[in-house]
Each structure stands twice: as C-alpha cells, then as structure tokens.
Design a protein around this motif. Sequence first.
Motif, PDB file in Angstrom:
ATOM      1  N   PHE A 149       0.917  -1.054  -0.110  1.00  0.00           N
ATOM      2  CA  PHE A 149       0.040  -0.189  -0.020  1.00  0.00           C
ATOM      3  C   PHE A 149       0.781   1.440   0.215  1.00  0.00           C
ATOM      4  N   ALA A 150       0.129   2.225  -0.356  1.00  0.00           N
ATOM      5  CA  ALA A 150       1.080   3.714  -0.380  1.00  0.00           C
ATOM      6  C   ALA A 150       0.944   4.066   1.047  1.00  0.00           C
ATOM      7  N   ASP A 151       2.075   4.736   1.457  1.00  0.00           N
ATOM      8  CA  ASP A 151       1.894   5.520   2.460  1.00  0.00           C
ATOM      9  C   ASP A 151       1.283   7.019   2.503  1.00  0.00           C
ATOM     10  N   SER A 152       1.289   7.681   3.559  1.00  0.00           N
ATOM     11  CA  SER A 152       0.636   9.003   3.691  1.00  0.00           C
ATOM     12  C   SER A 152       1.275   9.960   2.669  1.00  0.00           C
ATOM     13  N   HIS A 153       2.762   9.740   2.034  1.00  0.00           N
ATOM     14  CA  HIS A 153       3.430  10.503   1.227  1.00  0.00           C
ATOM     15  C   HIS A 153       3.368   9.992  -0.171  1.00  0.00           C
ATOM     16  N   GLY A 154       2.580   8.712  -0.435  1.00  0.00           N
ATOM     17  CA  GLY A 154       2.751   8.015  -1.626  1.00  0.00           C
ATOM     18  C   GLY A 154       3.677   7.036  -1.857  1.00  0.00           C
ATOM     19  N   THR A 208      12.020   0.665  -0.837  1.00  0.00           N
ATOM     20  CA  THR A 208      11.021   1.385  -1.147  1.00  0.00           C
ATOM     21  C   THR A 208      11.234   2.361  -1.935  1.00  0.00           C
ATOM     22  N   ARG A 209      10.228   2.954  -2.742  1.00  0.00           N
ATOM     23  CA  ARG A 209      10.342   3.931  -3.467  1.00  0.00           C
ATOM     24  C   ARG A 209       9.275   5.229  -3.068  1.00  0.00           C
ATOM     25  N   GLN A 210       9.861   6.344  -3.241  1.00  0.00           N
ATOM     26  CA  GLN A 210       9.190   7.842  -2.798  1.00  0.00           C
ATOM     27  C   GLN A 210       7.947   7.678  -3.960  1.00  0.00           C
ATOM     28  N   SER A 211       7.052   8.602  -3.825  1.00  0.00           N
ATOM     29  CA  SER A 211       5.933   8.720  -4.825  1.00  0.00           C
ATOM     30  C   SER A 211       6.492   9.108  -5.996  1.00  0.00           C
ATOM     31  N   ASP A 212       7.580   9.669  -6.061  1.00  0.00           N
ATOM     32  CA  ASP A 212       8.128  10.266  -7.522  1.00  0.00           C
ATOM     33  C   ASP A 212       8.815   8.927  -8.285  1.00  0.00           C
ATOM     34  N   GLY A 213       8.877   7.853  -7.572  1.00  0.00           N
ATOM     35  CA  GLY A 213       9.668   6.567  -8.192  1.00  0.00           C
ATOM     36  C   GLY A 213      11.021   6.591  -7.641  1.00  0.00           C
ATOM     37  N   ARG A 258      16.241   5.825   9.691  1.00  0.00           N
ATOM     38  CA  ARG A 258      15.891   4.784  10.550  1.00  0.00           C
ATOM     39  C   ARG A 258      15.116   3.515   9.653  1.00  0.00           C
ATOM     40  N   ALA A 259      14.083   4.068   8.831  1.00  0.00           N
ATOM     41  CA  ALA A 259      13.450   3.218   7.965  1.00  0.00           C
ATOM     42  C   ALA A 259      14.215   2.533   6.994  1.00  0.00           C
ATOM     43  N   VAL A 260      14.947   3.303   6.267  1.00  0.00           N
ATOM     44  CA  VAL A 260      16.219   2.597   5.364  1.00  0.00           C
ATOM     45  C   VAL A 260      16.898   1.795   5.931  1.00  0.00           C
ATOM     46  N   LYS A 261      17.383   1.937   7.251  1.00  0.00           N
ATOM     47  CA  LYS A 261      18.246   0.927   7.671  1.00  0.00           C
ATOM     48  C   LYS A 261      17.523  -0.336   8.524  1.00  0.00           C
ATOM     49  N   ALA A 262      16.108  -0.220   8.426  1.00  0.00           N
ATOM     50  CA  ALA A 262      15.262  -1.330   8.874  1.00  0.00           C
ATOM     51  C   ALA A 262      15.150  -2.210   7.727  1.00  0.00           C
ATOM     52  N   THR A 312       7.861   1.832  11.548  1.00  0.00           N
ATOM     53  CA  THR A 312       6.625   1.158  11.819  1.00  0.00           C
ATOM     54  C   THR A 312       6.062   1.150  10.469  1.00  0.00           C
ATOM     55  N   THR A 313       5.954   2.265   9.736  1.00  0.00           N
ATOM     56  CA  THR A 313       5.179   2.019   8.358  1.00  0.00           C
ATOM     57  C   THR A 313       6.313   1.088   7.180  1.00  0.00           C
ATOM     58  N   SER A 314       7.640   1.373   7.484  1.00  0.00           N
ATOM     59  CA  SER A 314       8.244   0.427   6.755  1.00  0.00           C
ATOM     60  C   SER A 314       7.990  -1.031   7.194  1.00  0.00           C
ATOM     61  N   TYR A 315       7.728  -1.295   8.426  1.00  0.00           N
ATOM     62  CA  TYR A 315       7.578  -2.703   8.737  1.00  0.00           C
ATOM     63  C   TYR A 315       6.134  -3.159   8.208  1.00  0.00           C
ATOM     64  N   GLU A 316       5.233  -2.116   8.294  1.00  0.00           N
ATOM     65  CA  GLU A 316       3.735  -2.405   7.752  1.00  0.00           C
ATOM     66  C   GLU A 316       3.899  -2.561   6.251  1.00  0.00           C
ATOM     67  N   GLN A 317       4.719  -1.643   5.549  1.00  0.00           N
ATOM     68  CA  GLN A 317       4.713  -1.926   4.040  1.00  0.00           C
ATOM     69  C   GLN A 317       5.568  -3.279   3.590  1.00  0.00           C
TER      70      GLN A 317
END
Length: 136
Positions: free
Chosen positions: A33-38, A59-64, A89-93, A117-122
């Motif tokens: 799923f997309a996070d709050s920033h896409g 993980t890719r940002q909304s712009d790819g 922190r998310a990148v290192k996880a 947490t968002t990284s984990y859920e994704q």
Amino acid sequence: MRKFFLPLLPALALTACSSAPSYEDGTYRARSFADSHGARAEVTMTVLQGRFQDVVYVTRQSDGKLKDETYGMGLDKEGESVLYESAQRAVKAMPLYRQQFLDSQSLEGVDAISGATTSYEQFKDALQKCLDKARR
C-alpha cells in the motif's frame, strides 16, 4: 490405554506438520500500500525447494526515487537532523526485516523496529502478497 494411542502419534505428528502452507518454487513480486506520502515498498521473493531463498526489499518515494542513504536529506531546518535521522531509521530497517524473515522462514518471525513502523507494515503487506501468490 497408552498402547492404543502410541501407534497414532506418528500419524498425528504428520497431520500437524502438513497443515503448514507450502510454496511453489519461483520468483514473486508485489508492491505494498502507499503511505501518507505516496511511497510504496517493493518486495521480490524467491522460493527454491519450498524454502525462502532470498527477499529483495526496497521502498520508492511517490516520484519513483529509491529511498536510500540520501532519503530525508534537506527535510530539516538548517542545523537540525531529526527528520533525516528518522527517515534513515526506516532505510536501515529494510535489510533487518529481510534477514529476520529469511532466518525464521516466516512472516511471524519479523519484528517491528522502533521508528520504522510504516516500513515494517509495508514490508509485511508486500511480502504477504508474495506469499499468497506462491502458496500451492
């Protein structure tokens, strides 16, 4: 009474083991799923001889653009690094989630890392989609 149940133990053990899902060999891909920033996670999972051999998680940002060691730079006010550190922190996880899954051979063996947490859920979302595709 014991003599009656002892011959059944091997059959019961096999029945219990056979309830675990089995997975077909191959390579499976899915997006979260997309996070709050896409931004979305992408997972590529490889199964060989019914075991999980590899998982690639990005993980890719909304712009790819890939979230990497530069992700979060420039988000903070001059002299502050709180947002950058949080983003990193998310990148290192990401490799930690991957390794936990490969070590445990189970999605349930992956624990959330504080601050990611968002990284984990994704990761869980995309990986579950891969598992669903691979399930026999």
